[in-house]
Design an enzyme around this catalytic site. Structure first.
Site, PDB file in Angstrom:
ATOM      1  N   GLY A  33       3.426 -13.938   7.095  1.00 24.29           N
ATOM      2  CA  GLY A  33       2.908 -12.600   6.825  1.00 24.29           C
ATOM      3  C   GLY A  33       2.722 -12.318   5.357  1.00 24.29           C
ATOM      4  N   ASN A  34       2.182 -11.143   5.113  1.00 25.21           N
ATOM      5  CA  ASN A  34       1.943 -10.664   3.757  1.00 25.21           C
ATOM      6  C   ASN A  34       2.745  -9.402   3.533  1.00 25.21           C
ATOM      7  OD1 ASN A  34      -0.231 -11.647   1.768  1.00 25.21           O
ATOM      8  ND2 ASN A  34      -1.093 -12.109   3.766  1.00 25.21           N
ATOM      9  N   ARG A  35       3.314  -9.255   2.367  1.00 24.46           N
ATOM     10  CA  ARG A  35       4.022  -8.021   2.053  1.00 24.46           C
ATOM     11  C   ARG A  35       3.010  -6.937   1.732  1.00 24.46           C
ATOM     12  NH1 ARG A  35       8.509  -9.448  -2.381  1.00 24.46           N
ATOM     13  NH2 ARG A  35       8.522  -7.193  -2.551  1.00 24.46           N
TER      14      ARG A  35
END
Ligand code: CTP
Ligand code: CA
Length: 236
Positions: A33-35
């Site tokens: 995922g991406n923050r």
């Protein structure tokens, strides 16, 4: 600073905004995922709606509730986001890609949870995870314009600066590479911007000097972006 009474100066505009961060599943319990809290994208949606635009928010794992009065399309992965955007971009006046899109996804999805001893009993090695590139959603929207000038396309870039250049130089290069009409460049690092309520951004357009906004609440940053989008789309 947020106006007390927002003028409906964006009425008649159809706006498509992506927000949050995509998640690329590896197995039923894990993802890459991406923050991204989604706060800036949500602030853009909220302010655009308050100024009279018809807003669709393509939302990937927002950490904040979406604003009232906007259509929400929930997505998980970059491929789902691409489909949601491609279906709607042609009918939009403005597309804002505020989401953090995973550049890569696992090449294979495991239907069952990958076990620690992934290669059988007694195996104490670590698995190798192969990744493949995701499509560039923003570049796809730009390419689909086929010489036309709508929708007006806004990209975001979170840059830390590196050995090849400072934040603004990297932003200029990205603006040119992406072919978008406006690039909003955030300076990021641990504790800066991610999840925070205020930020400093540089607004880059082809053939224009940069405009720096902030440090300011994300709603004020959003208003500054809409002011600029409005001035750029009013004559076209
Ligand atoms: N973006 C996109 N599709 C992707 C990756 C990014 O549409 N697969 C969009 C983002 O939503 C953002 C802009 O492109 O508006 C810039 O994203 P960024 O990650 O900064 O740029 P990349 O081209 O992915 O380059 P890099 O990550 O190597 O800096
Ligand atoms: Ca990227």
């Amino acid at each position: 600073v947020e106006p007390v009474d927002s003028e409906p100066d964006l009425s008649g505009l159809s706006v498509l905004i992506t927000a949050g961060g995509t998640r690329e599943p590896l197995d039923p319990v894990r993802y890459l995922g991406n923050r991204s809290s989604g706060k800036q994208g949500v602030a853009l949606a909220q302010t655009a709606a308050a100024r009279g635009a018809a807003v669709t928010l393509v939302a990937a794992h927002l950490e904040v509730p979406p604003p009232a009065g906007v259509e929400v399309v929930a997505v998980e992965t970059a491929l789902e986001m691409q489909r949601a955007v491609a279906e709607r971009a042609g009918a939009s006046d403005v597309v804002v890609m505020a989401a953090a899109v995973a550049d890569f996804r696992p090449a294979e999805y495991a239907d069952s949870k990958i076990k620690k001893s992934h290669d059988g009993p007694g195996d104490d090695s670590a698995p190798q995870i192969e990744l493949v590139r995701n499509p560039d959603i923003l570049a796809g929207v730009v390419a689909d314009r086929e010489g036309g000038d709508t929708p007006f396309v806004v990209g975001f870039a979170a840059e830390t600066g590196d050995s090849t250049g400072d934040v603004l130089a990297l932003g200029r290069a990205k603006l040119a590479r992406k072919g978008c009409d406006l690039l909003v460049v955030n300076e990021v690092g641990v504790g800066i911007t991610f999840g925070q309520d205020s930020s400093t951004v540089h607004l880059l357009r082809p053939g224009h000097e940069q405009v720096t906004v902030g440090p300011a609440p994300k709603a004020a940053v959003a208003h500054a972006i809409w002011d600029l989008v409005r001035s750029e789309t009013a004559t076209s």
